[in-house]
Write a protein that holds these residues in place. Structure first.
Motif, mmCIF file in Angstrom:
data_model
loop_
_atom_site.group_PDB
_atom_site.id
_atom_site.type_symbol
_atom_site.label_atom_id
_atom_site.label_comp_id
_atom_site.label_asym_id
_atom_site.label_seq_id
_atom_site.Cartn_x
_atom_site.Cartn_y
_atom_site.Cartn_z
ATOM 1 N N SER A 51 15.658 21.641 11.319
ATOM 2 C CA SER A 51 14.872 21.190 10.135
ATOM 3 C C SER A 51 14.299 21.968 9.209
ATOM 4 O O SER A 51 13.732 21.673 8.225
ATOM 5 N N ARG A 95 16.147 20.882 17.318
ATOM 6 C CA ARG A 95 15.935 20.013 16.171
ATOM 7 C C ARG A 95 14.981 20.882 15.157
ATOM 8 O O ARG A 95 15.200 20.694 13.864
ATOM 9 N N ARG A 96 13.996 21.434 15.858
ATOM 10 C CA ARG A 96 13.034 22.303 14.926
ATOM 11 C C ARG A 96 13.719 23.571 14.106
ATOM 12 O O ARG A 96 13.429 23.585 12.966
#
Length: 192
Positions: free
Chosen positions: A171, A167-168
């Protein structure tokens, strides 16, 4: 150049590389299939008892052999703790994690050691494999971190969720920020 083998003294000559790992097993078929999948490796030679696997230009990196009389691994016995495989980027490490997950290969431990971001797995015999990416651009920076108070206070690191890592990355967070160990995060437990 003449070498005087009879007057050999001083420090031993350093090897040029770690060439391969040889694993004895009583689960030959499962081990060979697992390593072929885990490393996307090819068998350079394979019979009903021995396989030589490679994932790069080397003739073999992993040898697996069904040796008669081999018992199950005793996790608490002395010996090799794990084998580590390096990746060139955090993105590659995360993608390999997702690819392995889609094939049913689930990590047993994910930890930011500070010097590496690492995802561990167990093979069918219970041997531990680490997949990792370096946190620093060069060995001098890594060594400096290992000499720091932060490392002395926590040489194991902090655990992380590999899905949060993905997810990081998705993003757009900076790689430098993701690789940096959060010293305020809970310390990693000992390896399972």
């Amino acid at each position: 150049m003449t070498i005087d083998y009879d007057s050999a003294s001083g420090p031993v000559i350093k090897p040029i590389s770690l060439a391969h790992v040889f694993l004895r097993t009583n689960k030959f078929d499962a081990m060979v299939a697992w390593y072929k999948t885990f490393l996307n490796a090819d068998a350079r030679y394979e019979s009903s008892r021995i396989a030589f696997l490679s994932f790069d230009e080397e003739h073999h990196r992993i040898a697996i052999c069904a040796i008669p009389g081999t018992g199950d691994k005793v996790k608490t016995s002395a010996g090799l703790e794990h084998i580590a495989f390096g990746f060139s980027s955090l993105q590659d490490l995360a993608l390999a994690y997702r690819q392995r997950k889609s094939l049913g290969l689930i990590p047993t431990w994910c930890v930011n050691h500070g010097i590496t971001t690492s995802i561990y797995y167990n093979d069918p015999d219970g041997n531990q494999l680490e997949t990792q990416v370096d946190s620093f651009d060069n060995n001098d920076e890594a060594t400096a971190f290992m000499e720091s108070e932060a490392f002395k206070n926590n040489p194991v690191g902090t655990e992380f969720d590999p899905e949060e890592l993905v997810r990081r990355l998705q993003s757009g967070e900076s790689i430098e920020s993701i690789k940096k160990r959060d010293e305020d995060a809970p310390r990693a437990r000992t390896k399972p």
